[in-house]
Motif scaffolding. Structure first.
Motif, PDB file in Angstrom:
ATOM      1  N   UNK A 114       0.805  -1.203   0.000  1.00  0.00           N
ATOM      2  CA  UNK A 114       0.000   0.000   0.000  1.00  0.00           C
ATOM      3  C   UNK A 114       0.848   1.267   0.000  1.00  0.00           C
ATOM      4  N   UNK A 115       2.071   1.186   0.481  1.00  0.00           N
ATOM      5  CA  UNK A 115       2.873   2.411   0.542  1.00  0.00           C
ATOM      6  C   UNK A 115       4.027   2.398  -0.465  1.00  0.00           C
ATOM      7  N   UNK A 116       4.213   1.280  -1.183  1.00  0.00           N
ATOM      8  CA  UNK A 116       5.345   1.231  -2.119  1.00  0.00           C
ATOM      9  C   UNK A 116       5.100   2.182  -3.286  1.00  0.00           C
ATOM     10  N   UNK A 143       2.738  -8.220   1.086  1.00  0.00           N
ATOM     11  CA  UNK A 143       1.779  -8.285   2.193  1.00  0.00           C
ATOM     12  C   UNK A 143       2.454  -8.251   3.558  1.00  0.00           C
ATOM     13  N   UNK A 144       3.699  -7.730   3.600  1.00  0.00           N
ATOM     14  CA  UNK A 144       4.355  -7.557   4.892  1.00  0.00           C
ATOM     15  C   UNK A 144       3.780  -6.314   5.571  1.00  0.00           C
ATOM     16  N   UNK A 145       3.384  -6.427   6.864  1.00  0.00           N
ATOM     17  CA  UNK A 145       2.901  -5.212   7.534  1.00  0.00           C
ATOM     18  C   UNK A 145       4.017  -4.178   7.623  1.00  0.00           C
ATOM     19  N   UNK A 146       3.630  -2.916   7.533  1.00  0.00           N
ATOM     20  CA  UNK A 146       4.607  -1.838   7.550  1.00  0.00           C
ATOM     21  C   UNK A 146       5.470  -1.896   8.810  1.00  0.00           C
ATOM     22  N   UNK A 147       4.853  -2.361   9.908  1.00  0.00           N
ATOM     23  CA  UNK A 147       5.589  -2.419  11.175  1.00  0.00           C
ATOM     24  C   UNK A 147       6.873  -3.224  11.045  1.00  0.00           C
ATOM     25  N   UNK A 148       6.876  -4.213  10.153  1.00  0.00           N
ATOM     26  CA  UNK A 148       8.038  -5.083  10.045  1.00  0.00           C
ATOM     27  C   UNK A 148       9.091  -4.556   9.071  1.00  0.00           C
ATOM     28  N   UNK A 179       7.482  -3.014  -6.718  1.00  0.00           N
ATOM     29  CA  UNK A 179       7.732  -1.609  -6.427  1.00  0.00           C
ATOM     30  C   UNK A 179       8.857  -1.477  -5.423  1.00  0.00           C
ATOM     31  N   UNK A 180       9.123  -0.246  -5.030  1.00  0.00           N
ATOM     32  CA  UNK A 180      10.186  -0.025  -4.053  1.00  0.00           C
ATOM     33  C   UNK A 180       9.669   0.851  -2.915  1.00  0.00           C
ATOM     34  N   UNK A 181      10.305   0.706  -1.773  1.00  0.00           N
ATOM     35  CA  UNK A 181      10.021   1.607  -0.657  1.00  0.00           C
ATOM     36  C   UNK A 181      11.340   2.207  -0.183  1.00  0.00           C
ATOM     37  N   UNK A 182      11.687   3.377  -0.684  1.00  0.00           N
ATOM     38  CA  UNK A 182      12.880   4.049  -0.154  1.00  0.00           C
ATOM     39  C   UNK A 182      12.620   4.466   1.288  1.00  0.00           C
ATOM     40  N   UNK A 183      13.696   4.670   2.015  1.00  0.00           N
ATOM     41  CA  UNK A 183      13.544   4.990   3.432  1.00  0.00           C
ATOM     42  C   UNK A 183      12.680   6.238   3.622  1.00  0.00           C
ATOM     43  N   UNK A 184      12.876   7.205   2.742  1.00  0.00           N
ATOM     44  CA  UNK A 184      12.105   8.447   2.848  1.00  0.00           C
ATOM     45  C   UNK A 184      10.603   8.160   2.750  1.00  0.00           C
ATOM     46  N   UNK A 185      10.246   7.290   1.822  1.00  0.00           N
ATOM     47  CA  UNK A 185       8.825   6.961   1.635  1.00  0.00           C
ATOM     48  C   UNK A 185       8.249   6.329   2.897  1.00  0.00           C
ATOM     49  N   UNK A 186       9.050   5.446   3.478  1.00  0.00           N
ATOM     50  CA  UNK A 186       8.596   4.764   4.690  1.00  0.00           C
ATOM     51  C   UNK A 186       8.319   5.777   5.801  1.00  0.00           C
ATOM     52  N   UNK A 187       9.270   6.700   5.959  1.00  0.00           N
ATOM     53  CA  UNK A 187       9.105   7.688   7.029  1.00  0.00           C
ATOM     54  C   UNK A 187       7.951   8.643   6.721  1.00  0.00           C
ATOM     55  N   UNK A 188       7.777   8.980   5.457  1.00  0.00           N
ATOM     56  CA  UNK A 188       6.667   9.854   5.084  1.00  0.00           C
ATOM     57  C   UNK A 188       5.334   9.183   5.384  1.00  0.00           C
ATOM     58  N   UNK A 189       5.271   7.903   5.014  1.00  0.00           N
ATOM     59  CA  UNK A 189       4.029   7.151   5.259  1.00  0.00           C
ATOM     60  C   UNK A 189       3.716   7.147   6.748  1.00  0.00           C
ATOM     61  N   UNK A 190       4.751   6.941   7.536  1.00  0.00           N
ATOM     62  CA  UNK A 190       4.572   6.926   8.988  1.00  0.00           C
ATOM     63  C   UNK A 190       4.096   8.288   9.480  1.00  0.00           C
TER      64      UNK A 190
END
Lengths: 302, 433
Positions: free
Chosen positions: B277-279, B350-355, B378-389
């Motif tokens: 969902x956030x990639x 389908x990995x939860x974002x928490x992990x 897709x990819x999840x760069x670190x910035x994207x992860x932190x933005x999503x959070x």
């Protein structure tokens, strides 16, 4: 003349009841005769049975029952108490009273428990039964003796009749209460698994109401016992008759001894039925011991 | 696929002449108007359907009508209006005997306070449903034993329920429902009376049992975290009405109204939101057959410092870094310059974002997300992860309708704000799911 008399007409309630009683006596005397025959038969035979064996043997039997159901302490107290009654020469009268109480209790319970179940299931029945029970319990017990003698003449039968009426209410009340206080979710669980009303009553409500119902039975016995003494006034044999005789002749020794007999009997029956109601609380009883041994064997075989 | 349970415009109103209440509600009166007339509208115009093999969660606060709703499904409470079907049969047209038959054969129930029979052994309790429907003793004892074994209570048959802990008692409740062999199970706040750790165990076990036995489960709860954890779909209830039905992601991402939005602000979304969902899609990817020059060109065009390389079947081959590519081009190499400093973290969609946090912290590379077949998604760069959070904590509507009552605090220690959630999740690692 009282000035209020002009305002309040005299209602001859007593006369009406009397007329009603007369009508009953004239028209359903066969029913009273039947009741008389049955009660005389039951109380007479039970008394004979209790007096069949030598008194000392019976004392031991009663003590054994106490040990079986409750504890060695009650057993010991029974041994001592009953022996004292025996030595006071009140044994026969105590057995007569016990027979009267037991028969009256059985009849009261047989009437009270189904009535209590009905009252628990149906609010209409409950609304009718409640005031009737209040009436029966608050009407002075002696009053029942008057029509009872009219119906059954004197002896043990009018005594039993008034005893049953007087002792009935707590049995009905406690049965209704016991069933109504069963946890709603547990009853719902029965419904949710497709149980019929009868299955819920037999499998869930009644078993869970047993301690409360037994508390009611205990009350019935206690009231029967108190009434059994009153029944002595109409000629029922037993401790009550001794007490009445002691009053009329100002015989203190006899009164005290017969009274002590009532106390011993009351304590014995009370403790015994209390233990029957909640067997789990009396771990020293022989029944509990036997159950534990069986359970232990069962778990060790697993 | 015919739904196992379907409700159409279901109403339940308590009080005298409840039909009147239905008419008034339809003509636009509110629940409060009815209350003044001495009527309680517990369920109003509820429509939903539960598919076979689904865990359908009805979620709402106390007084929202969810317990009434579940009791209408097995006919413990008859509906005032509307139609409820179990399979093809309409419940309101059945005789009491037929309804009993439905309860025996099709629907069993698990209760909040266990509702076990204290005077019977665990084994007899588990066999209760079968006993009621008239199965003989040896057969029902066998089935009860099987059910008890399924819930992890082997060998406890001969004990009384009072000898068991709360969690174990509810396992007996679960075994009773399983032993009945029905395809539908109703669970009324089944885990709410248990303490949090045991609740979690039971939730996991329920999901696992459901997957194995393919039961259809209607689950009632007031705990949104629980709803999101076990529910395939969730119906949000408020004041007797179903305000939204959807998967947990749908409810999180598109709350139907302020009430739902207010509710979900307390949820630890990192456990519900999945990597997929956030990639994001990288602007370019490189085929594994290409050379360093193409890589260099793509990197210049996209102004990225890294580039994902894919095999022909679109499985990820690795990540190239700008410095390495520039070096290779300068030296005139022909092979792609795989970095020896950076490896490639791959996670399933389908990995939860928490992990994801732990993985992201260990690697400089973006997380590469793959689908079920292992192909690049897709990819999840670190910035994207932190933005999503960041948006998870921030987009909770602080400007919500003031008339909305604040939802109950969740009973998990997870806070709503981002930094707290981050530390809490890191310390717990990957224990979820």
């Amino acid at each position: 003349m009282n000035p209020d008399d002009a305002l309040m007409p005299r209602l001859p309630i007593g006369d009406w009841i009397d007329a009603g009683i007369d009508w009953l006596k004239d028209n359903v005397s066969w029913l009273f005769d039947l009741f008389t025959t049955v009660m005389n038969f039951l109380v007479g035979n039970l008394t004979d049975l209790l007096l069949l064996a030598p008194a000392l043997v019976m004392v031991v039997v009663f003590a054994a029952i106490a040990l079986l159901v409750r504890s060695w302490k009650l057993s010991l107290a029974t041994l001592i108490g009953f022996a004292i009654v025996l030595s006071m020469e009140q044994w026969e009268t105590m057995m007569q009273t016990m027979a009267l109480v037991l028969v009256a209790t059985v009849f009261a319970v047989v009437i009270a428990v189904p009535l209590g179940i009905l009252a628990a299931v149906s609010s209409t029945v409950s609304a009718i039964v409640k005031p009737v029970m209040d009436f029966m319990q608050t009407m002075p017990a002696f009053v029942y003796l008057i029509p009872a003698v009219t119906f059954f003449s004197i002896g043990v039968v009018p005594g039993i009749f008034s005893t049953i009426i007087f002792a009935l209410p707590p049995g009905v009340r406690m049965t209704e209460l016991g069933i109504r206080q069963v946890d709603g979710e547990t009853v719902e669980a029965g419904e949710a698994f497709g149980a019929t009303r009868g299955q819920i009553l037999r499998g869930i409500q009644l078993p869970l109401a047993i301690p409360t119902i037994m508390a009611g039975v205990n009350q019935v016995i206690m009231l029967s016992l108190s009434m059994a003494v009153v029944a002595g006034m109409v000629g029922a044999d037993g401790l009550g008759k001794e007490v009445v005789q002691a009053i009329s002749t100002q015989n203190l020794p006899l009164g005290v001894e017969a009274g002590l007999g009532v106390v011993v009997l009351a304590v014995y029956l009370d403790r015994l039925t209390a233990a029957l109601g909640s067997p789990g609380e009396y771990r020293g009883s022989l029944i509990a011991l036997a159950q534990r041994t069986i359970a232990q064997r069962a778990t060790t075989t697993i | 696929m015919t739904p196992v349970i379907s409700a159409e415009g279901l109403y339940k109103i308590f009080g005298r002449r409840p039909q009147r209440g239905v008419r008034e509600l339809r003509s636009g009166r509110t629940r409060e108007d009815l209350r003044e007339q001495g009527l309680t509208a517990a369920v109003i115009d509820a429509s939903f359907s539960v598919d076979p093999g689904e865990i359908f969660v009805v979620m709402g606060l106390s007084g929202s009508g969810k317990s009434t709703l579940i009791r209408m499904v097995n006919g413990l409470l008859p509906a005032t209006d509307g139609e409820l079907r179990i399979g093809d049969e309409v419940l309101s047209r059945m005789t009491p005997a037929q309804i009993r038959e439905v309860r025996r054969r099709r629907i069993s129930m698990v209760f909040q306070n266990f509702a076990l029979l204290p005077h019977r052994t665990v084994g007899e309790n588990a066999a209760y449903g079968l006993e009621v429907s008239g199965m003989n003793r040896s057969e029902r004892e066998k089935k009860a034993k099987e059910a008890l074994e399924m819930v992890g209570l082997k060998g406890w048959d001969s004990y009384r329920p009072s000898a068991l802990s709360g969690g174990m008692q509810q396992r007996v409740g679960l075994a009773r429902a399983l032993a009945a062999g029905t395809d539908v199970m109703l669970m009324d706040e089944a885990f709410s009376a248990l303490d949090p750790l045991i609740r979690r165990d039971m939730q996991d076990q329920l999901v696992e049992l459901q997957q194995r036995l393919e039961k259809t489960i209607l689950f009632i709860t007031h705990d949104l975290n629980e709803a999101m954890r076990i529910g395939d779909r969730i119906a949000m209830m408020r004041d007797g009405r179903i305000v939204q039905v959807g998967t947990s992601e749908e409810i999180l991402n598109e709350p139907a109204n302020d009430y739902v939005a207010k509710f979900i602000q307390d949820v630890d979304r990192t456990r519900v939101l999945l990597a997929g969902a956030i990639m994001e899609q990288p602007p370019e990817t490189l085929g594994a057959g290409q050379g360093p020059r193409t890589a260099h060109k793509l990197l210049r065009e996209t102004q990225n410092s890294w580039l994902v390389v894919l095999e022909r079947d679109r499985t990820p081959a690795g990540v190239l870094w700008q410095d390495d590519v520039a070096e290779a081009v300068r030296l005139g190499r022909e092979e792609l310059p795989w970095s020896d400093r950076h490896d490639m973290p791959v996670v399933r969609h389908d990995t939860p974002v928490a992990e994801l946090f732990g993985k992201s912290a260990q690697h400089d590379s973006p997380l590469v997300v793959v689908d079920d077949e292992g192909r690049f998604a897709g990819v999840i760069p670190r910035v994207t992860l932190l933005t999503a959070l960041g948006t998870m904590g921030a987009d909770a509507p602080a400007d919500g309708d003031p008339a909305v009552p604040p939802p109950e605090a969740p009973d998990t220690p997870d806070g709503a704000d981002a930094p707290a959630a981050l530390t809490a999740d890191d310390s717990r690692g990957g224990d979820a799911r």
